[in-house]
Scaffold this motif. Structure first.
Motif, short mmCIF file in Angstrom:
data_model
loop_
_atom_site.label_atom_id
_atom_site.label_comp_id
_atom_site.label_asym_id
_atom_site.label_seq_id
_atom_site.Cartn_x
_atom_site.Cartn_y
_atom_site.Cartn_z
N SER A 738 0.86 -1.19 0.00
CA SER A 738 0.00 0.00 0.00
C SER A 738 0.89 1.23 0.00
O SER A 738 1.79 1.36 0.84
N LEU A 739 0.66 2.15 -0.94
CA LEU A 739 1.44 3.38 -1.06
C LEU A 739 0.49 4.56 -0.91
O LEU A 739 -0.50 4.67 -1.66
N THR A 740 0.77 5.45 0.03
CA THR A 740 -0.06 6.63 0.27
C THR A 740 0.82 7.85 0.39
O THR A 740 2.05 7.74 0.56
N GLN A 741 0.19 9.01 0.32
CA GLN A 741 0.91 10.28 0.42
C GLN A 741 0.54 10.96 1.73
O GLN A 741 -0.64 11.07 2.06
N ASP A 742 1.52 11.40 2.48
CA ASP A 742 1.29 12.17 3.71
C ASP A 742 2.10 13.46 3.60
O ASP A 742 3.30 13.47 3.87
N GLY A 743 1.44 14.53 3.17
CA GLY A 743 2.16 15.77 2.96
C GLY A 743 3.15 15.61 1.82
O GLY A 743 2.79 15.20 0.71
N ALA A 744 4.42 15.92 2.11
CA ALA A 744 5.45 15.81 1.07
C ALA A 744 6.06 14.42 1.01
O ALA A 744 6.94 14.17 0.18
N GLY A 751 -0.02 -4.33 4.71
CA GLY A 751 -1.26 -4.50 5.46
C GLY A 751 -1.59 -3.24 6.22
O GLY A 751 -1.63 -2.13 5.64
N ASP A 752 -1.79 -3.36 7.53
CA ASP A 752 -2.11 -2.20 8.36
C ASP A 752 -0.88 -1.55 8.96
O ASP A 752 -0.99 -0.62 9.77
N ASN A 753 0.31 -2.02 8.60
CA ASN A 753 1.54 -1.54 9.21
C ASN A 753 2.31 -0.62 8.26
O ASN A 753 2.69 -1.05 7.16
N ASP A 754 2.55 0.61 8.70
CA ASP A 754 3.45 1.50 7.96
C ASP A 754 4.88 1.04 8.21
O ASP A 754 5.31 0.94 9.37
N VAL A 755 5.61 0.78 7.16
CA VAL A 755 6.98 0.28 7.34
C VAL A 755 8.03 1.32 6.98
O VAL A 755 9.19 1.20 7.40
N ALA A 756 7.66 2.34 6.18
CA ALA A 756 8.66 3.34 5.80
C ALA A 756 7.98 4.65 5.43
O ALA A 756 6.90 4.66 4.83
N ARG A 757 8.64 5.72 5.78
CA ARG A 757 8.28 7.06 5.32
C ARG A 757 9.45 7.56 4.47
O ARG A 757 10.58 7.65 4.96
N LEU A 758 9.17 7.89 3.20
CA LEU A 758 10.20 8.36 2.30
C LEU A 758 10.08 9.87 2.19
O LEU A 758 9.12 10.38 1.57
N LEU A 759 11.00 10.59 2.79
CA LEU A 759 10.90 12.04 2.86
C LEU A 759 11.06 12.66 1.47
O LEU A 759 12.00 12.35 0.73
N GLY A 760 10.10 13.53 1.12
CA GLY A 760 10.18 14.26 -0.13
C GLY A 760 9.90 13.44 -1.37
O GLY A 760 10.22 13.87 -2.48
N VAL A 761 9.30 12.27 -1.20
CA VAL A 761 9.02 11.38 -2.34
C VAL A 761 7.53 11.39 -2.63
O VAL A 761 6.69 11.31 -1.73
N ASN A 762 7.18 11.43 -3.93
CA ASN A 762 5.79 11.35 -4.37
C ASN A 762 5.42 9.88 -4.52
O ASN A 762 6.02 9.15 -5.31
N ALA A 763 4.42 9.43 -3.76
CA ALA A 763 4.04 8.02 -3.78
C ALA A 763 3.60 7.56 -5.16
O ALA A 763 3.81 6.39 -5.54
N ASP A 764 3.02 8.44 -5.92
CA ASP A 764 2.53 8.07 -7.26
C ASP A 764 3.66 7.73 -8.21
O ASP A 764 3.42 7.09 -9.26
#
Length: 780
Positions: A738-744, A751-764
């Protein structure tokens, strides 16, 4: 009706507390206290007093500050002081209180001190040189260049760099990224989150004791609009040189309306702070003693020494010569050349307290030290002018480079402090973060001195000559933030960022834990680290710990047991393949471990933290514990932290493998690195801040297990780096993620677990090509 200053706490004891607040109307207030042992609420009414000394002067009313609307920082011009001294409470208990003035109601809680013989743990903080003023809302201070990590990029250029263009420069230095206001504010936010028992502030609270807007700003931070920490824990303040300064109202002299700046500053200090009696009424509030359970804190006043002295008294015809370099002949008698006792008393001042031998303050200090030692207390002291310093104010009056405000005269107290086994002394003034240790008789039981002048103003470091060479005239220095904690700069999302190390705003956290033999005292230098986006906007500040945490042990009578642990004693390998292990080859607490050449192994997971591991050349294996720093250096290194937490892991050059723990900061450095981020055994692992650095890096964000906390990756580069997931049954292909965008930032979830936040990356923009997904390997 509103509070001009919220209720704030002073004079803590095991049976009570002193409350103060200010209003802008002459209306009685009521404080009501509820809690343990009180069948009915305690209630007290106040008879407020008008404090005319806190009224604005014409200069203050007419002041203009670039970047701020004229007068927007001013409050009403009436100051009514309310005080209540509460006693009869139980020790070491939490009470709730409510203050009502007119229609306004303020609610908070506080805790009484424990008794000397019945306590478990105590936490307090020491910091100085906040030097608050409205201008601090728009001013960034110059950031003195410190040491650079061997793996670091150069600092941004003074001309033409994005940093210089965005944040500015001052002379030949970059500006710090935070304004003074934000720096101090975020520093206090960290302190408040740690639930202090009390806070020590050894001077320079405001940018001019005679400057009312400076005091307004101080209380906005501590008991007002910005935050109100002092409503829940007490402050122990000391006079600093800035409290002796009138700012707009005379400076160190007299203004157009006849005010003498130093006296005006003292008068305001006395209006705000009420200390226990010290036996000399004219010196009330200047120096005092507070007992907090097993702790005794002695606060001294270093405003003026006698005979008065000046730099002009040396080097001329018929005068003693000036000294230079690292010469030291005598500490001197005076901490300032700005005014004399004669001038102060001519202006009507009666409270100036000499600190030299034979003075009332000196004699009082001896009496308190004798009594506290007889009572079996753990003794701390604070005063403003730091006696041992590598910074601006570290030289005596007779030195050719003296600032005219050196703290060396306070070295006269050291024999007393050593004789009565003072655990630590806290000062400021040089606006550094420095630890010194002085043991005159060489028995291993000396005195630890700190400069904690990092609250929220200047960003100074060790003093240098014109070529930038360190003067190094404090022979007792053990650690400084600017030189012992090298800055690491890396390119993140196309811009240079300070990702670790360096001098920042901060404070000293002191924790005492009762033991079978006495007490353990842990002194932890903490800094508030700013994280910035690619436009150098502040994203957040983090509580980080410098690598110089030390521990002192005391006996049941409050005396010190022996040498400092965690103070950085070195251990060395050889030119061969070495194995160095904590508890076997070194004690494992605060050690510097150098393996040198060869394929070496350094193990500190069995230690107590605060170590620095240097792998050197060749292919090394470094196993960190907690709060360690591991530097792989050259070679293809393995750095292991899965059993620990809050480590700083630097791969350096080569193709390195890093196994992260919990809340680590990881810099892969040059080379094609493999970074495994879900192996941590503490708190379920993860919550690491990861920078791959140059090269094609693999960020393994879930490998045979999913961390309980998402990791942050600062520099994921499309077409070069990959995100690895291995051994997760529910992820067989890219579509299972699952790939989502949170701000920048892009969020990668399983599943229900966030495993990584990629700073400054566009999920799309993330595709299957950006991932390496490996299925579970069947084992026969």
């Amino acid at each position: 009706m509103s509070f001009r200053v919220n209720p704030y706490l002073q004079q803590p004891s095991s049976e009570g507390m002193h409350f103060t607040w200010f209003t802008e109307e002459d209306t009685s207030g009521e404080i009501t206290i509820t809690g343990p042992g009180l069948d009915n609420p305690l209630s007290f009414n106040t008879d407020p007093t008008f404090e005319s000394v806190l009224s604005y002067t014409n200069a203050e009313l007419n002041q203009e500050i670039d970047g701020l609307e004229q007068g927007s920082w001013l409050l009403g011009d009436e100051n009514y002081k309310h005080t209540v001294d509460v006693s009869g409470l139980l020790p070491d208990r939490t009470y709730q209180y409510t203050v009502t003035v007119g229609d306004e109601v303020f609610e908070a809680s506080f805790q009484t001190a424990p008794t000397q013989d019945n306590w478990d743990q105590i936490r307090f903080f020491a910091l100085s040189d906040s030097e608050t003023e409205p201008r601090g809302r728009v001013r960034r201070r110059d950031w003195q260049q410190g040491a650079l990590d061997s793996e670091s990029e150069d600092r941004p250029a003074l001309e033409g760099s994005q940093w210089a263009d965005t944040l500015g420069v001052s002379g030949d230095r970059l500006n710090y990224p935070l304004t003074e206001n934000v720096g101090y504010r975020n520093n206090l936010e960290i302190i408040n989150s740690r639930e202090p028992d009390f806070m020590m502030m050894p001077g320079d609270l405001v940018q001019g004791g005679g400057y009312q807007p400076g005091w307004d700003e101080f209380f906005r931070h501590n008991a007002g609009e910005f935050d109100s920490g002092l409503s829940e824990y007490p402050i122990l303040p000391a006079l600093g040189n800035w409290e002796n300064y009138g700012a707009l109202n005379g400076g160190y002299g007299t203004d157009d309306e006849g005010r003498f700046g130093p006296k005006f500053g003292h008068d305001k200090f006395h209006a705000y702070f009420d200390a226990p009696p010290n036996g000399t009424p004219e010196h009330q509030d200047n120096y005092y003693r507070i007992d907090y359970g097993p702790i005794t804190v002695l606060t001294l006043d270093t405003s003026n020494g006698e005979p008065d002295d000046s730099r002009d008294n040396y080097g001329g015809e018929g005068q003693p010569p000036k000294i230079s370099g690292r010469e030291f002949t005598e500490p001197g008698t005076d901490t300032q050349q700005n005014y004399t006792r004669e001038q102060y008393e001519a202006a009507g001042g009666t409270d100036l307290a000499d600190f030299n031998p034979g003075s009332p303050q000196w004699n009082w200090a001896i009496e308190q030290l004798e009594d506290a030692r007889e009572q079996g207390q753990i003794i701390f002291a604070q005063f403003h002018h730091v006696p041992y310093s590598s910074g601006t104010h570290g030289l005596p009056m007779n030195h050719e480079d003296s600032s005219g405000q050196g703290g060396t005269p306070m070295r006269q107290y050291h024999p007393l402090f050593e004789e009565y086994e003072v655990a630590a002394v806290f000062s400021g003034h040089s606006e550094m973060f420095e630890r010194s240790f002085v043991d005159e008789d060489g028995d291993g039981i000396g005195v630890t001195y700190y400069d904690v002048g990092v609250a929220g103003d200047g960003m100074r470091g060790e003093r240098t000559d014109e070529e930038g060479n360190l003067l190094s005239y404090n022979q007792f220095s053990q650690w400084t933030a600017d030189q012992s904690e090298p800055e690491l700069w890396e390119e993140v999302n196309g811009v240079l960022q300070n990702v670790a190390g360096g001098k920042h705003y901060g404070h000293l956290e002191v924790n005492l834990q009762q033991t079978d033999e006495g007490a353990e005292i842990t002194l932890t230098p903490v800094y508030s680290f700013p994280t910035l986006d690619s436009d150098y906007n502040l994203v957040d500040t983090e509580r980080r710990v410098y690598g110089d945490e030390i521990t002192l042990q005391t006996n049941a009578d409050g005396t010190l047991q022996g040498a400092i642990s965690g103070s950085g004693s070195p251990a060395f390998g050889s030119l061969q393949d070495d194995t160095l292990e904590a508890g076997v080859d070194f004690d494992g607490e605060g050690n510097l471990v150098f393996s040198g050449e060869g394929n070496d192994s350094i193990e500190t997971s069995t230690g107590n933290g605060g170590n620095r591991l240097y792998g050197g050349s060749n292919n090394d294996e470094l196993v960190a514990g907690s709060n360690d720093r591991a530097f792989g250096g050259a070679g293809n290194d393995i750095i292991e932290s899965s059993l620990g937490r809050e480590n700083r892991l630097y791969g350096g050059a080569g193709n390195d493998t890093v196994n992260a723990g919990y809340e680590d900061r990881i810099m892969g450095g040059d080379g094609d690195d493999r970074l495994f981020l879900s192996e941590g055994q503490v708190e379920g692992g993860g919550k690491n801040l990861v920078t791959g650095g140059a090269g094609a890096d693999q960020f393994w964000i879930a490998n045979a297990q999913i961390a309980a906390n998402a990791n942050e990756i600062t520099d994921f580069i499309f077409g070069e780096d990959v995100l690895g997931i291995g051994g997760i049954d529910s992820v067989a292909e890219f579509a299972d993620l699952s790939l989502t965008q949170d701000g920048a930032d892009a969020i990668v979830s399983v599943g229900d677990n966030d495993v990584a936040r990629l700073l400054g990356v566009n999920a799309d923009e993330l595709t299957a090509d950006n991932f390496a997904i490996q299925a579970t390997t069947e084992v026969a």
